[in-house]
Write a protein that holds these residues in place. Structure first.
Motif, mmCIF file in Angstrom:
data_model
loop_
_atom_site.group_PDB
_atom_site.id
_atom_site.type_symbol
_atom_site.label_atom_id
_atom_site.label_comp_id
_atom_site.label_asym_id
_atom_site.label_seq_id
_atom_site.Cartn_x
_atom_site.Cartn_y
_atom_site.Cartn_z
ATOM 1 N N ASN A 567 0.872 -1.243 -0.151
ATOM 2 C CA ASN A 567 -0.136 0.050 0.020
ATOM 3 C C ASN A 567 1.040 1.249 -0.129
ATOM 4 O OD1 ASN A 567 -2.883 1.154 0.461
ATOM 5 N ND2 ASN A 567 -1.677 2.062 1.933
ATOM 6 N N CYS A 568 2.049 1.194 0.817
ATOM 7 C CA CYS A 568 2.804 2.455 0.754
ATOM 8 C C CYS A 568 3.553 2.496 -0.533
ATOM 9 C CB CYS A 568 3.895 2.182 1.734
ATOM 10 S SG CYS A 568 3.587 2.384 3.462
ATOM 11 N N ASN A 569 3.776 1.484 -1.399
ATOM 12 C CA ASN A 569 4.215 1.475 -2.820
ATOM 13 C C ASN A 569 3.112 2.504 -3.499
ATOM 14 O OD1 ASN A 569 6.865 0.561 -3.734
ATOM 15 N ND2 ASN A 569 6.256 -0.808 -1.959
ATOM 16 N N GLY A 570 1.836 2.022 -3.334
ATOM 17 C CA GLY A 570 0.942 2.291 -4.259
ATOM 18 C C GLY A 570 0.751 4.022 -3.907
ATOM 19 N N LEU A 571 0.768 4.440 -2.849
ATOM 20 C CA LEU A 571 0.563 5.929 -2.117
ATOM 21 C C LEU A 571 1.866 6.634 -2.996
ATOM 22 C CD1 LEU A 571 -0.725 5.521 1.446
ATOM 23 C CD2 LEU A 571 -1.885 5.968 -0.390
ATOM 24 N N TRP A 583 13.895 2.544 -4.929
ATOM 25 C CA TRP A 583 15.118 2.381 -4.262
ATOM 26 C C TRP A 583 14.928 1.721 -2.948
ATOM 27 C CZ3 TRP A 583 19.162 2.524 -7.144
ATOM 28 C CH2 TRP A 583 19.230 3.412 -8.284
ATOM 29 N N VAL A 584 13.847 1.939 -2.324
ATOM 30 C CA VAL A 584 13.827 1.277 -1.015
ATOM 31 C C VAL A 584 13.523 -0.042 -1.071
ATOM 32 C CG1 VAL A 584 12.139 1.065 1.239
ATOM 33 C CG2 VAL A 584 12.895 3.186 0.128
ATOM 34 N N ASN A 585 12.895 -0.703 -2.070
ATOM 35 C CA ASN A 585 12.520 -1.985 -2.381
ATOM 36 C C ASN A 585 14.121 -2.884 -2.828
ATOM 37 O OD1 ASN A 585 9.598 -3.213 -2.182
ATOM 38 N ND2 ASN A 585 9.489 -1.202 -2.792
ATOM 39 N N LEU A 586 14.680 -2.235 -3.538
ATOM 40 C CA LEU A 586 15.984 -2.516 -4.109
ATOM 41 C C LEU A 586 16.909 -2.784 -2.997
ATOM 42 C CD1 LEU A 586 16.608 -0.992 -7.480
ATOM 43 C CD2 LEU A 586 16.178 -3.263 -7.221
ATOM 44 N N PHE A 587 17.086 -1.629 -2.102
ATOM 45 C CA PHE A 587 18.200 -1.873 -0.866
ATOM 46 C C PHE A 587 17.652 -2.847 0.130
ATOM 47 C CE2 PHE A 587 18.894 -0.701 3.475
ATOM 48 C CZ PHE A 587 20.163 -0.404 3.500
ATOM 49 N N CYS A 588 16.283 -2.842 0.480
ATOM 50 C CA CYS A 588 15.785 -3.954 1.428
ATOM 51 C C CYS A 588 16.029 -5.322 0.812
ATOM 52 C CB CYS A 588 14.432 -3.424 1.970
ATOM 53 S SG CYS A 588 14.153 -2.146 2.984
ATOM 54 N N TYR A 589 15.669 -5.717 -0.033
ATOM 55 C CA TYR A 589 15.515 -6.916 -0.738
ATOM 56 C C TYR A 589 16.977 -7.404 -0.944
ATOM 57 C CZ TYR A 589 10.636 -7.626 -1.046
ATOM 58 O OH TYR A 589 9.396 -7.798 -0.587
ATOM 59 N N TYR A 590 17.808 -6.456 -1.765
ATOM 60 C CA TYR A 590 19.151 -7.126 -2.161
ATOM 61 C C TYR A 590 20.165 -6.903 -1.237
ATOM 62 C CZ TYR A 590 16.830 -8.330 -6.453
ATOM 63 O OH TYR A 590 15.976 -9.056 -7.588
ATOM 64 N N LEU A 617 12.047 -9.468 7.517
ATOM 65 C CA LEU A 617 12.787 -8.560 8.134
ATOM 66 C C LEU A 617 12.700 -7.242 6.735
ATOM 67 C CD1 LEU A 617 15.851 -9.877 9.917
ATOM 68 C CD2 LEU A 617 13.682 -8.881 10.816
ATOM 69 N N ALA A 618 12.888 -7.858 5.694
ATOM 70 C CA ALA A 618 12.827 -6.625 4.424
ATOM 71 C C ALA A 618 11.648 -6.206 4.463
ATOM 72 C CB ALA A 618 13.440 -7.609 3.164
ATOM 73 N N LEU A 619 10.411 -6.826 4.267
ATOM 74 C CA LEU A 619 9.006 -6.219 4.430
ATOM 75 C C LEU A 619 8.643 -5.192 5.267
ATOM 76 C CD1 LEU A 619 7.328 -9.341 3.058
ATOM 77 C CD2 LEU A 619 7.675 -7.240 1.786
ATOM 78 N N GLY A 620 9.209 -5.725 6.614
ATOM 79 C CA GLY A 620 8.941 -4.773 7.713
ATOM 80 C C GLY A 620 9.631 -3.514 7.572
ATOM 81 N N LEU A 621 10.819 -3.503 7.248
ATOM 82 C CA LEU A 621 11.746 -2.246 6.940
ATOM 83 C C LEU A 621 11.182 -1.618 5.755
ATOM 84 C CD1 LEU A 621 14.233 -1.004 7.772
ATOM 85 C CD2 LEU A 621 15.594 -2.383 6.036
ATOM 86 N N VAL A 622 10.699 -2.272 4.694
ATOM 87 C CA VAL A 622 10.100 -1.441 3.620
ATOM 88 C C VAL A 622 8.949 -0.608 4.162
ATOM 89 C CG1 VAL A 622 8.914 -1.723 1.334
ATOM 90 C CG2 VAL A 622 10.882 -3.037 1.776
ATOM 91 N N ALA A 623 8.012 -1.413 4.808
ATOM 92 C CA ALA A 623 6.772 -0.783 5.349
ATOM 93 C C ALA A 623 7.269 0.401 6.246
ATOM 94 C CB ALA A 623 6.161 -1.478 6.137
ATOM 95 N N ALA A 624 8.332 0.260 7.074
ATOM 96 C CA ALA A 624 8.574 1.470 8.120
ATOM 97 C C ALA A 624 9.143 2.471 7.420
ATOM 98 C CB ALA A 624 9.416 0.777 9.039
ATOM 99 N N LEU A 625 10.005 2.420 6.365
ATOM 100 C CA LEU A 625 10.734 3.486 5.618
ATOM 101 C C LEU A 625 9.586 4.306 4.703
ATOM 102 C CD1 LEU A 625 14.112 1.673 4.602
ATOM 103 C CD2 LEU A 625 13.778 3.340 6.235
ATOM 104 N N GLU A 626 8.932 3.316 3.929
ATOM 105 C CA GLU A 626 7.958 4.279 2.968
ATOM 106 C C GLU A 626 6.839 4.848 3.842
ATOM 107 O OE1 GLU A 626 8.872 1.433 -0.753
ATOM 108 O OE2 GLU A 626 6.671 1.315 0.142
ATOM 109 N N GLY A 627 6.420 4.248 4.904
ATOM 110 C CA GLY A 627 5.303 4.789 5.926
ATOM 111 C C GLY A 627 5.963 6.099 6.516
#
Length: 649
Positions: A567-571, A583-590, A617-627
């Motif tokens: 949802n954060c990606n959509g917003l 960039w957040v997704n690339l960083f968190c996943y790779y 852990l990556a998904l939690g970090l993505v949600a936190a950073l984008e949120g």
């Protein structure tokens, strides 16, 4: 106190009544490469091949003509998912949610939707007469229902009830001079602009929830139908044995990375080429772009076919499970027969989406998906073909999809953009390839992270590979609900920002976050409570069932983060800051997920549990950073940026 709306920047004069439609494309951008391609194609056309716009037969047709001058679209409405490469995306769960194509031209349906939305918001804000007259008396239940679910702004929230700024239609006593020269749509545009400039347009959570449901529900159906094509094979083959189940996962991984992702990524260039050709009135070029892409992808099928035919030997050198590699190689050799059909469908769905015909792929999948499931059962179990039956069913489905889409275009809608086969399909490939390469890199990045986990799981044994197949399928299936909601949120927020309605956009974002939370919690409860029963639907092997049941609580735990991250990606896409999400997704996943997954999975000996720990852990970090970024975002600045992009377009 709400922030007063920023003034709408002056733009070019209107050309037609839709030029001031309320919702603008918030991150509109023209493509010079696409313009170059269209100019080259026009230079090669003979005079009798270039169609001329039909003369409008009525006022409404004039306003809904699909031939629109670009400078007339400074504030035009466009759904941000109107040419989505990710609708009917297919394949496995993507690691990086793709952003929507940035179209700037509207179909007739979209223009009508824009005007209806405009009228509805004016009525909700008591600035227009109600659609239906208020009854003199309501029951207690009816009053309670309206209080909870009515989309209208409560008059008690206003210091003074606003006066309607217009009447819906001119009466017999209306002035003729001046008024008769203006169309109904032009009046509506002027009335909307006056309301926005006065800061009178607000929205409610009920309206935003209703809009979110309307946008996302058909997309959820489409996504689940498309992904069911993958689930059917895994579901059917899984009961043959854990070797076969692991082989399907291995084959799907190879097919995605070396084939399907290439087709999908390159076909994204049609989101720009077909859309701009259609919007600029060059309808015959839409069909030409389709032919060109199909030919291009079919040429690429030759090297893809060489890889698939050699997949068994390649996989035997990579994975330790030789039997699984052999079955996967057999699967891919059969799957190659359906590759041309898959390429044609990926191109064809962009062809219909460029014309605003989004329901076409849904109708096709409503037929193909159940038929695919039936064929899997028929070939594997009734005809006793065993493992071979699954890829045969996929091949039949892949070739059936473009055929059904062709029948839709031929007998339902979309034929107007087909001008017959032409040799020009073999010319002017340069701009197409330039536009296609970024899309290819994006889609490959989406698939690669989760496919690496599948490859890594094979080093733990056949049981772990089979369990990984089930886990990746389940997490991908649950993702088909929050991801369409994120697309709907992106659509709504982008539209409201484009209309300079900052407060309304914030309200919509809050509703979307609540919806994502509800969906995430639902997925958590579902997977955790059914962890001993769901694996039995995929396999009879008790070892695989126990392993899946032991790891599934971890997969269930990150479902909330998964939904919030989507949802954060959509917003962010709606705010026009989709690069932040990328960039957040690339960083968190790779940078985060992959090292943790391999460190815990192999270094600490956590095996499959460790592989999924990094993802969690990556998904939690993505949600936190984008949120956090969305929370701190300057929404008023996003409105100005959207206006600047629209003006530049």
């Amino acid at each position: 106190m709400s922030t007063p709306p920023r003034p709408i920047k002056a733009g070019n004069s209107r050309h037609g009544s839709i030029a001031r439609s309320p919702f603008s494309t918030s991150y509109l951008s023209a493509s010079p490469i696409a313009h170059e391609s269209i100019e080259r194609d026009l230079a090669e056309c003979s005079d009798d091949e270039v169609e001329t716009p039909d003369s409008p037969s009525s006022e409404d047709e004039s306003s809904e003509s699909s031939t629109i001058r670009p400078d007339a679209l400074q504030h035009s409405f466009s759904n941000t998912y109107r040419r989505p490469s990710f609708v009917a995306f297919g394949g496995t769960r993507p690691a990086i949610t793709p952003g929507p194509a940035e179209g700037k031209y509207l179909s007739k349906k979209e223009k009508k939707q824009s005007r209806n939305e405009e009228r509805s918001l004016l009525r909700d804000n008591h600035l227009a007469p109600p659609k239906h007259p208020e009854p003199p008396k309501r029951s207690a239940f009816n009053r309670l229902y309206r209080r909870l679910f009515s989309t209208k702004i409560s008059k008690r929230d206003e210091e003074a009830p606003p006066e309607p700024i217009f009447t819906a239609e001119p009466s017999e006593t209306s002035a003729l001079l001046g008024e008769s020269a203006r169309t109904h749509h032009e009046r509506l545009n002027a009335q909307w602009e006056a309301a926005v400039a006065a800061g009178k347009i607000k929205t409610t959570w009920q309206r935003e929830a209703k809009t979110l449901w309307g946008y996302s529900s058909p997309l959820v159906v489409t996504f689940i139908l498309q992904y069911s094509l993958t689930v059917a094979s895994i579901f059917t083959v899984g009961h043959l044995g854990k070797v076969e189940l692991g082989a399907v996962s291995l084959a799907s991984m190879t097919a995605n990375i070396t084939g399907y992702a290439i087709y999908q990524g390159l076909a994204t260039s049609l989101d720009t080429l077909c859309a701009q050709a259609y919007g600029s009135g060059k309808r015959h070029l839409v069909g030409l772009q389709l032919q060109r892409m199909v030919c291009f992808l079919w040429v690429l099928t030759i090297p893809i076919g060489i890889i698939w035919l050699s997949a068994e030997k390649i996989l035997e050198m990579i994975v330790p499970e030789k039997e699984s590699a052999q079955f996967a190689g057999l699967y891919l050799r059969i799957l190659l027969i359906g590759a041309p059909g898959y390429a044609a469908f990926e191109s064809g769905k962009r062809f219909v989406q460029a014309q605003g015909l989004f329901s076409a792929t849904t109708y096709v999948l409503l037929i193909a998906a159940p038929l695919n499931a039936f064929m899997n059962w028929l070939f594997v179990w009734q005809f006793k073909w065993g493992f071979v039956g699954a890829p045969v069913a996929v091949v039949v489905t892949d070739n059936l999809l473009p055929l059904l889409l062709f029948l839709y275009v031929r007998f339902v809608d979309g034929r107007q953009c087909w001008n017959g086969f032409t040799k020009r399909a073999f010319h002017n490939w340069g701009p197409m390839v330039k536009l296609a390469l970024p899309g290819l890199l994006m889609v490959e990045a989406e698939f690669l992270a989760f496919e690496i986990l599948t490859l890594a799981s094979s080093y733990f044994g056949t049981t772990h590979l089979a369990a990984q197949s089930i886990l990746s399928t389940l997490t991908a299936l649950t993702f088909q609900i929050p991801f369409p909601i994120s697309i709907a949120a992106s659509t709504r927020v982008a539209n409201l920002i484009g209309a300079t309605l900052t407060d309304a956009a914030k309200t919509s974002a809050k509703v979307a976050m609540c919806a994502a939370t509800i969906v995430g919690v639902f997925n958590v409860v579902l997977l955790s409570s059914m962890r001993f029963y769901i694996p039995q639907l995929f396999t009879n092997d008790q070892g695989v069932i126990d392993l899946v049941a032991s790891v599934l609580p971890l997969c269930a735990a990150f479902q909330l983060f998964d939904a919030l991250a989507a949802n954060c990606n959509g917003l962010l896409r709606g705010l026009g800051r989709q690069e932040i999400g990328g960039w957040v997704n690339l960083f968190c996943y790779y940078v985060v997920a992959m090292p943790i997954s391999f460190g815990t999975g192999f270094g600490l000996g956590w095996e499959l549990y460790g592989l999924w720990s990094g993802v969690a852990l990556a998904l939690g970090l993505v949600a936190a950073l984008e949120g956090f970024f969305i929370y701190r975002a300057d929404w008023d600045q996003a409105v100005e940026d959207a206006q600047d992009r629209n003006a530049a377009g």
